[in-house]
Design a protein around this motif. Sequence first.
Motif, PDB file in Angstrom:
ATOM      1  N   LEU A 147       0.847  -1.188   0.000  1.00 51.09           N
ATOM      2  CA  LEU A 147       0.000   0.000   0.000  1.00 51.09           C
ATOM      3  C   LEU A 147       0.884   1.240   0.000  1.00 51.09           C
ATOM      4  CD1 LEU A 147      -3.045   0.760   0.171  1.00 51.09           C
ATOM      5  CD2 LEU A 147      -2.735   0.913   2.652  1.00 51.09           C
ATOM      6  N   ALA A 148       0.673   2.111  -0.959  1.00 49.44           N
ATOM      7  CA  ALA A 148       1.507   3.306  -1.083  1.00 49.44           C
ATOM      8  C   ALA A 148       1.341   4.207   0.132  1.00 49.44           C
ATOM      9  CB  ALA A 148       1.136   4.071  -2.349  1.00 49.44           C
ATOM     10  N   ASP A 149       2.422   4.869   0.528  1.00 50.80           N
ATOM     11  CA  ASP A 149       2.324   5.863   1.593  1.00 50.80           C
ATOM     12  C   ASP A 149       1.270   6.900   1.208  1.00 50.80           C
ATOM     13  OD1 ASP A 149       4.324   4.500   2.862  1.00 50.80           O
ATOM     14  OD2 ASP A 149       5.869   6.036   2.551  1.00 50.80           O
ATOM     15  N   GLY A 150       0.477   7.311   2.190  1.00 51.48           N
ATOM     16  CA  GLY A 150      -0.622   8.230   1.907  1.00 51.48           C
ATOM     17  C   GLY A 150      -1.850   7.524   1.373  1.00 51.48           C
ATOM     18  N   GLY A 151      -1.857   6.191   1.430  1.00 49.82           N
ATOM     19  CA  GLY A 151      -2.976   5.422   0.902  1.00 49.82           C
ATOM     20  C   GLY A 151      -4.166   5.374   1.841  1.00 49.82           C
ATOM     21  N   ARG A 152      -5.128   4.542   1.478  1.00 51.17           N
ATOM     22  CA  ARG A 152      -6.384   4.440   2.215  1.00 51.17           C
ATOM     23  C   ARG A 152      -6.721   2.979   2.444  1.00 51.17           C
ATOM     24  NH1 ARG A 152      -5.230   8.970   2.528  1.00 51.17           N
ATOM     25  NH2 ARG A 152      -6.266  10.829   1.694  1.00 51.17           N
ATOM     26  N   PRO A 173     -20.720   5.221  -3.407  1.00 49.94           N
ATOM     27  CA  PRO A 173     -20.122   6.550  -3.340  1.00 49.94           C
ATOM     28  C   PRO A 173     -19.590   6.920  -1.961  1.00 49.94           C
ATOM     29  CG  PRO A 173     -22.167   6.604  -4.591  1.00 49.94           C
ATOM     30  CD  PRO A 173     -22.098   5.253  -3.956  1.00 49.94           C
ATOM     31  N   VAL A 174     -20.144   6.326  -0.904  1.00 52.14           N
ATOM     32  CA  VAL A 174     -19.614   6.578   0.439  1.00 52.14           C
ATOM     33  C   VAL A 174     -18.207   5.992   0.546  1.00 52.14           C
ATOM     34  CG1 VAL A 174     -19.952   6.221   2.905  1.00 52.14           C
ATOM     35  CG2 VAL A 174     -21.936   6.591   1.418  1.00 52.14           C
ATOM     36  N   VAL A 175     -18.043   4.761   0.057  1.00 51.34           N
ATOM     37  CA  VAL A 175     -16.719   4.140   0.057  1.00 51.34           C
ATOM     38  C   VAL A 175     -15.735   4.986  -0.738  1.00 51.34           C
ATOM     39  CG1 VAL A 175     -15.397   2.119  -0.690  1.00 51.34           C
ATOM     40  CG2 VAL A 175     -17.647   1.814   0.385  1.00 51.34           C
ATOM     41  N   ALA A 176     -16.168   5.436  -1.917  1.00 50.96           N
ATOM     42  CA  ALA A 176     -15.284   6.249  -2.756  1.00 50.96           C
ATOM     43  C   ALA A 176     -14.926   7.567  -2.071  1.00 50.96           C
ATOM     44  CB  ALA A 176     -15.944   6.518  -4.109  1.00 50.96           C
ATOM     45  N   ALA A 177     -15.876   8.160  -1.362  1.00 53.28           N
ATOM     46  CA  ALA A 177     -15.603   9.415  -0.667  1.00 53.28           C
ATOM     47  C   ALA A 177     -14.578   9.218   0.448  1.00 53.28           C
ATOM     48  CB  ALA A 177     -16.900   9.984  -0.090  1.00 53.28           C
ATOM     49  N   VAL A 178     -14.739   8.138   1.217  1.00 50.03           N
ATOM     50  CA  VAL A 178     -13.798   7.864   2.306  1.00 50.03           C
ATOM     51  C   VAL A 178     -12.403   7.577   1.753  1.00 50.03           C
ATOM     52  CG1 VAL A 178     -13.281   6.286   4.212  1.00 50.03           C
ATOM     53  CG2 VAL A 178     -15.627   7.066   3.836  1.00 50.03           C
ATOM     54  N   ALA A 179     -12.348   7.001   0.554  1.00 50.27           N
ATOM     55  CA  ALA A 179     -11.071   6.677  -0.083  1.00 50.27           C
ATOM     56  C   ALA A 179     -10.427   7.861  -0.784  1.00 50.27           C
ATOM     57  CB  ALA A 179     -11.268   5.541  -1.089  1.00 50.27           C
ATOM     58  N   SER A 180     -11.111   8.971  -0.866  1.00 51.06           N
ATOM     59  CA  SER A 180     -10.626  10.086  -1.676  1.00 51.06           C
ATOM     60  C   SER A 180      -9.533  10.873  -0.963  1.00 51.06           C
ATOM     61  CB  SER A 180     -11.784  11.034  -2.004  1.00 51.06           C
ATOM     62  OG  SER A 180     -12.163  11.773  -0.845  1.00 51.06           O
TER      63      SER A 180
END
Length: 254
Positions: free
Chosen positions: A134-139, A228-235
Amino acid sequence: MTDIRIALVTGGNRGLGRAAVAALAADGLDVVLTYRRHEDEAAEVVAQVEALGRRAVALRLDTADLADVEGFAARLVDALRGTWSRTTFDVLVNNAGHAVPTPLGGTTADDLQRLFDVHVRGVFLLTQALAPLLADGGRVVNVSSGLARFVQPGDHSAYGAMKAAVEALTRYWAVELGGRGVTVNVVAPGPVATDFGGGAVRDAAGLRDALGAQAALGRVGEAADIGPVVAAVASPALGWVTGQRIEASGGTRL
């Protein structure tokens, strides 16, 4: 460093996972999705992502199978190299799951073990295996359930308890991974009309109406409400939010 963000969604071939894949792709992410069965559904999702102008790869994974989980990191790296010329990804969505009724007095050890293997052991060991990629700054986005907060009839005690464990892991991992700028949050859907648990919420009009009446917004959810909630939290916009439980239940039992 490429500007393309890549998400991995477990159980991405149907239900909430499929909706999460669609929402992430709509937000401009490429996606690796996993499936345990129904390879045809996974292929459909890949085609849908590609129709949005993004790239996608489907990999088989049974999160209850220790050998499968332990070997998955290597298979993921092969897919990342082959498709994106990378060995890292940016967003992990731990979504794969199943439910079985667990009434007190009528639940077997095998029932409990199956739930634990998927919802706790599988989530823990897969995240542990993939965290170095998982890249640094990831989610990390873990999918829980409203049933970890409110109690509904229907013999869901063990499932709710397993999801409560996932919520506790979320807080611990937020601390453990915070030094790398990785956020870890949990999305907890309320009743959603999918095929999960045999499709009862989707197919039984009386149950759907009764559950909808408990929500401030007056209905049960649809998969398209949760993706879209998942996508928002991942943004990137939520980079200062970590260790949090976001319940997406339409205000059920407020």
